[in-house]
Design an enzyme around this catalytic site. Structure first.
Site, PDB file in Angstrom:
ATOM      1  N   ARG A  48       0.837  -1.210   0.000  1.00  0.00           N
ATOM      2  CA  ARG A  48       0.000   0.000   0.000  1.00  0.00           C
ATOM      3  C   ARG A  48       0.869   1.256   0.000  1.00  0.00           C
ATOM      4  NH1 ARG A  48      -1.579   1.864   4.590  1.00  0.00           N
ATOM      5  NH2 ARG A  48      -2.108  -0.137   5.521  1.00  0.00           N
ATOM      6  N   TYR A 100     -16.373  16.507 -17.709  1.00  0.00           N
ATOM      7  CA  TYR A 100     -16.720  15.100 -17.525  1.00  0.00           C
ATOM      8  C   TYR A 100     -17.782  15.025 -16.433  1.00  0.00           C
ATOM      9  CZ  TYR A 100     -16.326  10.148 -16.652  1.00  0.00           C
ATOM     10  OH  TYR A 100     -16.610   8.826 -16.494  1.00  0.00           O
ATOM     11  N   ASP A 172      -7.748  18.498 -15.616  1.00  0.00           N
ATOM     12  CA  ASP A 172      -8.003  17.144 -16.110  1.00  0.00           C
ATOM     13  C   ASP A 172      -7.447  17.074 -17.531  1.00  0.00           C
ATOM     14  OD1 ASP A 172      -9.091  14.806 -17.202  1.00  0.00           O
ATOM     15  OD2 ASP A 172     -11.004  15.032 -16.140  1.00  0.00           O
ATOM     16  N   LYS A 197      -7.847   5.911 -20.103  1.00  0.00           N
ATOM     17  CA  LYS A 197      -8.091   6.340 -21.480  1.00  0.00           C
ATOM     18  C   LYS A 197      -6.832   6.156 -22.337  1.00  0.00           C
ATOM     19  CE  LYS A 197     -12.036   7.180 -19.727  1.00  0.00           C
ATOM     20  NZ  LYS A 197     -12.443   8.476 -19.182  1.00  0.00           N
TER      21      LYS A 197
HETATM   22  C1  LIG Z   1     -13.079   8.887 -17.987  1.00  0.00           C
HETATM   23  C2  LIG Z   1     -12.821  10.244 -17.493  1.00  0.00           C
HETATM   24  C3  LIG Z   1     -12.798  10.513 -16.117  1.00  0.00           C
HETATM   25  C4  LIG Z   1     -13.081   9.429 -15.097  1.00  0.00           C
HETATM   26  O1  LIG Z   1     -12.090   8.458 -15.114  1.00  0.00           O
HETATM   27  P1  LIG Z   1     -12.332   6.910 -14.692  1.00  0.00           P
HETATM   28  O2  LIG Z   1     -11.000   6.296 -14.959  1.00  0.00           O
HETATM   29  O3  LIG Z   1     -13.439   6.388 -15.567  1.00  0.00           O
HETATM   30  O4  LIG Z   1     -12.714   6.903 -13.253  1.00  0.00           O
HETATM   31  C5  LIG Z   1     -12.529  11.809 -15.724  1.00  0.00           C
HETATM   32  N1  LIG Z   1     -12.286  12.791 -16.612  1.00  0.00           N
HETATM   33  C6  LIG Z   1     -12.302  12.566 -17.944  1.00  0.00           C
HETATM   34  C7  LIG Z   1     -12.032  13.692 -18.885  1.00  0.00           C
HETATM   35  C8  LIG Z   1     -12.570  11.291 -18.420  1.00  0.00           C
HETATM   36  O5  LIG Z   1     -12.609  11.076 -19.732  1.00  0.00           O
END
Ligand SMILES: *Cc1c(COP(=O)(O)O)cnc(C)c1O
Length: 375
Positions: A48, A100, A172, A197
């Site tokens: 952890r 998002y 983000d 992604k």
């Molecule tokens: C998919 C996504 C998230 C969330 O991420 P997860 O890995 O699905 O929890 C947040 N911001 C953006 C821009 C995303 O495309």
């Protein structure tokens, strides 16, 4: 000499000293041996706290974003959640009215109940952002390009507004990737990724990350969240995501080239009423994106001359695009966003979002052409 393309291949990677293996082993052990004197001579004590696969991924992400430290977390949402957990009750957050959708749900739900104050504003409107900052504003959260209209906000200007208010700017960067845009170099303090992604890149691993541009009270709190609250990804997911990053450079060049071609095809199609892609000359974010991005990425959305049902019928007729959410994998995806986003969604009903994949561009355009012409 190093640069992001070289870092994708080499950062955090070393041939294994025991075997010479060129690719890293997967370390599933949760506990590590102490030296005779009680110390941990190899730096690991318990999984952890630190794990070799997580460390390799964190070193890679820190280097790619030009940060001083990175925290790998179990999902993109866990990364956003960890960032908000670094704030105090009573702190104020300025968040985008379009981003998002999960981020909005997280701020409206659990974090509002816990005592964060939130203002949702259009981050493209800098005067509105400035007006929304208050004495207790501690964080501006930004996303650019932002879901679902791929709108671009001025990250350098937002960093200035944040810092003038004694707040941080967190960005983000999931859609752009560190090869497309480096928010820390533009003045941001923290970069967030859904590594699910493009970084993992194969739709087979869930992950998230926060990268900090400087150490301080906030990075201490993020480190505490990861280690003490136990918000950690599995070694295998870290291994998969680090492996995905090996080919990020080649994949992103192809995703961006294909997205540009698809956007240009859609832009002249009689049934298409709007195309949202910052690489198009007529996109409202094009000039700004050309300044702050190195590449426009593989995500775009478009609207058709019809209602939600008509959009769903177009999606139903595609054969090469898979009807599924998410983006960043090798396969092209098509999604009707209005039917997945929650009650606060501001998505036009006729909007379809595409994650443009690595198939032949001729196949993708032919598929969209027949799907649009089918009625
Ligand atoms: C998919 C996504 C998230 C969330 O991420 P997860 O890995 O699905 O929890 C947040 N911001 C953006 C821009 C995303 O495309």
């Amino acid at each position: 000499m190093t640069d992001p393309y070289t870092d994708c291949v080499h950062a955090g990677m070393h041939p294994d000293p025991a075997t010479g293996a060129v690719m890293p082993a997967l370390h599933l052990a949760t506990t590590f041996e102490r030296g005779a004197d009680g110390s941990y001579p190899r730096g690991y004590s318990y999984s952890r706290e630190a794990n070799p696969n997580r460390l390799a991924l964190e070193q890679t992400l820190a280097q790619l974003e030009g940060g001083v430290a990175a925290f790998a977390l179990p999902s993109g949402m866990a990364a956003a959640n960890t960032m908000f957990a670094a704030l105090d009750p009573g702190d104020h957050v300025v968040a985008p009215s379009q981003c998002y959708y999960g981020i909005g749900e997280l701020l409206r739900g659990p974090w509002s109940r816990w005592g964060l104050e939130v203002s949702f504003v259009d981050l493209c409107d800098l005067a509105a952002v400035r007006a929304a900052t208050q004495a207790n504003t501690r964080l501006i959260w930004a996303e650019s390009p932002a879901n679902p209209l791929l709108r671009i906000c001025d990250l350098a200007a937002l960093a200035e507004i944040a810092h003038a208010a004694d707040a941080l700017l967190a960005v983000d960067n999931s859609a752009a990737t560190p090869l497309g845009q480096q928010p820390l170099a533009l003045g941001a303090d923290v970069v967030m990724h859904s590594t699910t992604k493009y970084l993992a890149g194969h739709c087979d691993a869930l992950g998230g990350a926060l990268v900090v541009g400087h150490e301080g009270a906030v990075s201490d709190r993020l480190r505490e969240q990861q280690k003490v609250a136990g918000i950690v990804p599995s070694p295998f997911d870290c291994w998969l995501i680090r492996r995905g990053i090996l080919t990020l450079g080649a994949r992103m060049e192809m995703h961006a080239r294909h997205a540009q071609a698809v956007a240009e095809f859609l832009n002249q199609h009689p049934r298409v009423t709007a195309v949202h892609y910052p690489g198009l000359q007529n996109d409202p974010g094009h000039a700004l994106a050309s300044r702050q991005m190195k590449s426009f990425g593989g995500l775009l959305s478009f609207q058709i001359d019809g209602d939600a049902d008509a959009a769903l019928r177009v999606a139903a007729r595609t054969q090469r695009f898979t009807r599924a959410t998410s983006f960043g994998g090798p396969e092209s995806l098509i999604e009707h966003r209005a039917s997945i986003e929650g009650p606060h969604a501001v998505v036009p009903p006729s909007l379809l979002r595409l994650s443009v994949g690595l198939e032949s561009i001729e196949c993708l355009i032919a598929d969209l052409a027949q799907a649009l012409e089918g009625e």
